[in-house]
Design an enzyme around this catalytic site. Structure first.
Site, PDB file in Angstrom:
ATOM      1  N   THR A   1       0.916  -1.047  -0.031  1.00 18.86           N
ATOM      2  CA  THR A   1      -0.044   0.106  -0.022  1.00 18.86           C
ATOM      3  C   THR A   1       1.239   1.198  -0.015  1.00 18.86           C
ATOM      4  O   THR A   1       2.102   1.105   0.055  1.00 18.86           O
ATOM      5  CB  THR A   1      -0.761   0.123   1.123  1.00 18.86           C
ATOM      6  N   CYS A   2       0.262   2.363   0.289  1.00 18.41           N
ATOM      7  CA  CYS A   2       1.377   3.477   0.118  1.00 18.41           C
ATOM      8  C   CYS A   2       2.155   3.777   1.174  1.00 18.41           C
ATOM      9  O   CYS A   2       3.122   4.457   1.421  1.00 18.41           O
ATOM     10  CB  CYS A   2       0.326   4.932  -0.189  1.00 18.41           C
ATOM     11  N   ASN A   3       1.464   3.074   2.300  1.00 21.72           N
ATOM     12  CA  ASN A   3       2.632   3.062   3.488  1.00 21.72           C
ATOM     13  C   ASN A   3       3.168   1.874   3.844  1.00 21.72           C
ATOM     14  O   ASN A   3       3.930   1.834   4.904  1.00 21.72           O
ATOM     15  CB  ASN A   3       1.453   3.555   4.966  1.00 21.72           C
ATOM     16  N   ARG A   4       2.886   0.871   3.089  1.00 18.21           N
ATOM     17  CA  ARG A   4       3.821  -0.468   3.428  1.00 18.21           C
ATOM     18  C   ARG A   4       3.920  -1.402   2.331  1.00 18.21           C
ATOM     19  O   ARG A   4       3.229  -1.256   1.289  1.00 18.21           O
ATOM     20  CB  ARG A   4       3.007  -0.934   4.659  1.00 18.21           C
TER      21      ARG A   4
ATOM     22  N   SER B   1      -1.439   1.740  11.150  1.00 17.31           N
ATOM     23  CA  SER B   1      -1.619   2.454  10.379  1.00 17.31           C
ATOM     24  C   SER B   1      -1.193   3.821  10.438  1.00 17.31           C
ATOM     25  O   SER B   1      -1.109   4.179  11.921  1.00 17.31           O
ATOM     26  CB  SER B   1      -3.223   2.616   9.698  1.00 17.31           C
TER      27      SER B   1
ATOM     28  N   GLY C   1     -11.815  26.544  -1.097  1.00 21.22           N
ATOM     29  CA  GLY C   1     -10.366  26.044  -0.369  1.00 21.22           C
ATOM     30  C   GLY C   1     -10.527  24.546  -0.531  1.00 21.22           C
ATOM     31  O   GLY C   1     -11.286  23.822  -0.690  1.00 21.22           O
TER      32      GLY C   1
END
Lengths: 270, 446
Positions: free
Chosen positions: B66-69, B127, B209
């Site tokens: 995944t993007c984090n692991r 996470s 914004g």
């Protein structure tokens, strides 16, 4: 006098309360479903308890405090279960079942060994009148609980510091709709109940006791709840103010159910 | 027989032959530049799982990226080998990353610790955003893909199915995954506390914004009805309106547009409030006092503070939402021990199952070993007993086979009945050693 069935229904309501509370806290759908199933089981068992009692009295159990309060609790459970299924909203279950548990447990303290005496035979119409009016009181009690939850939820939202359980509470809009539905049930049953009483008494004595305090207070109850329904859709009143009106209206119901029944009326001691 | 310590809080585990091994890096151990270099696409994940099995490093393999692991899970083909070294070699050669770049960035777990790590990942405890739900879907996808491809076997199937169950339980039974953790989501969730379902409700976005865009995204996901956008720059308003399928409204019509929406989101750079109490009072009157939920994301604030007192107007500014997010974060953290308890329960369950499997495998190995000896013995002895007929040979073979089955029947029965086989793992390994089954295991594998 409480039967084994009454104790069993109390145990089922208590178990239902635990499940609903768990559902409120952790939002486990199985806990919610179990709460509903246990409540339905409790209602079923309490129905048989009431039936048992009515066999002894040969009428709906309303003549004694125990029977009357038990009938009230049962109708409160029935009304809530109906509303829960209609609105698909379980988060109020914990409050309603807690009320049921406290109410039924209080019965055993207030009227633990009351011996049932056979009341006067008044006929099926009269029994229906009493049942419908008790149902109306139960529905108004439910609207009272829902309005209180609304007021708490509104207060928390305005304080802008929501607590842990806040996120599990029903939305204001849902509470408002449930409360209105409950009041509609109350008004319908009370209206039909009064109409039946009118027919019954007219058939019996050819007149209706308009000046009896119970009748006057009942008309007042109809008026204040109709006013609530109107106000809850009016500018300046809809929302928390209407919920406050609904909660305060219940004071009149309690007055009718207690003071009027015990001290003021000549014959409405139910 | 190797006894290793572990971080699961369970008694020291005697490692058997069936183990889960894991290597990987995540947002805590490696910067994004490195994580990018060792990431796998879904095709690469399957290819890598195949490679690990083809090279005889693992018998079963799942690659989670995944993007984090980036993590490689597997069951070692050779229980005696330093499997995590081999897995790391594979990872570095697959991505052509010098091993030195990964030094100190890779974590390695074997046995219950690897399973525990997998369960923590599924629960969202590992996470970046504590308790986030997306990881469970990613884990399910990675496992599903490997399963379909035939890269998994009984051990990883059990481990990943357990992980998915842990993920669901932790989210259902604890507050770890509950409550909004972003300002945008907190605003939308609060609006739901007023209106219930947002389906068909109307929203007005004042300004454009980034956070306001996130709010709109969440509103869209909840089936919001009409969305109107007001901005000082008509081009920007038209652009955002087109992007979200809404309608642009001229800045001059702002006051008139306030009466229709149930939800107002403001995100304008202005030194003075752009929505005054009087404007909102008129908006409420136009709506016959139906509630309005206002999310003020502007700094300085876009909505006059006095407006908060208006009946049926619920106003939350950026600080209110930030405070709620912080409070939710603390509440989620407070739930970690309960989530860890669920994880420990499932790790223990997995270990019990693994021990039963180990014990079952030793019986199979024993049976094979006895049969080998029986074959040799029968061959030798029958050669000396030439007077026996073929029927008598058959009879002897059948009696010796029955003997083996009778000898193994008792332990097999006990194994089926024993629920605490985990505590006997040491004895099982000793038995394996005593009968020299380690060698036979190697032979059969080869």
């Amino acid at each position: 006098m409480a039967s084994h069935l009454q104790y069993l229904s109390l145990a089922l309501y208590a178990a239902s309360f635990v499940c609903y509370l768990r559902f409120l806290y952790v939002s486990n759908p199985w806990a919610g479903r179990s709460g509903t199933l246990l409540l339905a089981a409790g209602i079923l068992v309490q129905y048989f308890a009431l039936l048992q009692r009515s066999h002894g009295a040969h009428s709906v159990p309303y003549d004694d405090l125990y029977g009357s309060m038990s009938l009230f609790a049962w109708l409160l459970g029935v009304t809530y279960l109906g509303l829960e299924l209609f609105h698909r909203q379980r988060t109020v279950g914990a409050f309603v079942t807690l009320l049921l548990v406290v109410w039924i447990a209080a019965l055993d303290l207030l009227a633990p060994n009351q011996v049932l005496e056979a009341p006067l035979a008044r006929g099926a119409l009269f029994d229906l009148h009493i049942t419908l009016n008790t149902w109306a009181y139960a529905a108004f009690a439910l609207a009272f609980v829902l309005s209180l939850v609304y007021l708490v939820q509104d207060r928390v939202l305005r304080s802008r510091h929501p607590s842990a359980t806040f996120w599990r509470f029903p939305a204001l809009d849902v509470l408002d709709r449930m409360s209105r539905s409950s009041v509609w049930v109350g008004l319908a049953t009370l209206g039909v109940g009064v109409l039946i009483a009118l027919i019954w008494e007219r058939g019996l004595v050819g007149a209706f006791s308009w000046l009896d305090p119970k009748v006057i207070v009942t008309v007042a109850i109809l008026a204040v709840y109709i006013a609530y329904l109107r106000l809850s859709r009016s500018p300046g009143w809809r929302g928390a103010r209407a919920a406050m009106v609904c909660a305060l209206n219940f004071v009149i119901v309690l007055f009718s159910y207690t003071v009027v029944n015990l001290y003021l009326t000549r014959f409405h001691h139910f | 027989m190797a006894t290793i310590s572990n971080t699961t809080g369970l008694a020291p585990i005697v490692q058997g032959r069936i183990r889960v091994a894991l290597i990987g890096c995540n947002h805590r151990t490696a910067p994004v530049e490195l994580r990018e270099r060792v990431a796998f696409t879904s095709e690469q994940a399957l290819d890598a799982a195949d490679g690990l099995r083809r090279q005889g490093i693992l018998e079963e393999a799942v690659v989670l990226s995944t993007c984090n692991r980036s993590e490689l899970y597997g069951v070692p083909a050779d229980p005696a080998a330093a499997v995590t070294d081999a897995m790391e070699d594979f990872l570095t050669s697959y991505h052509r990353v010098p091993r030195a770049d990964l030094t100190g960035r890779i974590y390695r777990w074997v046995g219950p610790d690897a399973v525990r790590h997998l369960f923590r990942v599924a629960a969202g405890l590992d996470s970046m955003l504590l308790g986030e739900a997306e990881i469970l879907g990613q884990l399910r996808a990675a496992y599903g893909q490997a399963l379909e491809h035939g890269a998994t076997g009984p051990v990883l199937n059990r481990a990943f199915q357990g992980a998915l169950e842990v993920g669901k339980r932790v989210r259902a039974e604890t507050e770890v995954g509950a409550r909004p953790m972003s300002v945008a989501l907190a605003g939308v969730k609060l609006a739901e506390r007023v209106f219930g379902s947002l389906k068909g409700r109307a929203a007005l976005i004042v300004g454009a914004g980034a956070v306001a865009e996130q709010v709109v995204e969440h509103l869209r996901n909840r089936g919001i009805g009409r969305v109107r956008v007001v901005n000082r720059s008509p081009e920007r308003a038209a652009e955002l309106a087109q992007q979200i399928g809404g309608e642009a409204v001229p800045w001059e019509s702002l006051a008139g547009a306030l009466g229709a929406p149930d939800i107002i989101v403001t995100s304008v750079s202005a030194t003075e409030p752009i929505l005054t109490r009087a404007m909102l009072e008129r908006a409420l009157a136009a709506r016959e006092d139906k509630p309005i939920f206002v999310v003020d994301l502007g700094v300085p604030r876009n909505v006059a503070a006095e407006a908060a007192g208006l009946y049926n107007l619920y106003l939350y500014n950026i600080d209110d939402l930030g405070e709620i997010v912080e409070q939710n974060k603390r509440a989620r953290e407070a739930e970690i021990p309960r989530a860890e308890a669920i994880i420990a329960e499932h790790v223990a369950k997995f270990e019990t199952w693994r021990a039963t499997l180990e014990a079952g495998s030793i019986l199979d190995d024993l049976r094979s070993r006895f049969r080998e000896h029986r074959e040799i013995l029968l061959r030798e002895r029958l050669a000396e007993m030439k007077h026996l007929s073929p029927e008598e040979h058959e009879r002897l073979a059948s009696i010796t086979e029955e003997l083996i089955e009778r000898v193994l029947d008792d332990p097999a029965q006990r194994l089926r009945k024993n629920q605490s086989m985990r505590s006997h793992l040491g004895a099982i390994e000793a038995l394996r050693h005593l009968f020299g089954l380690d060698d036979s295991g190697e032979k059969s594998r080869k």
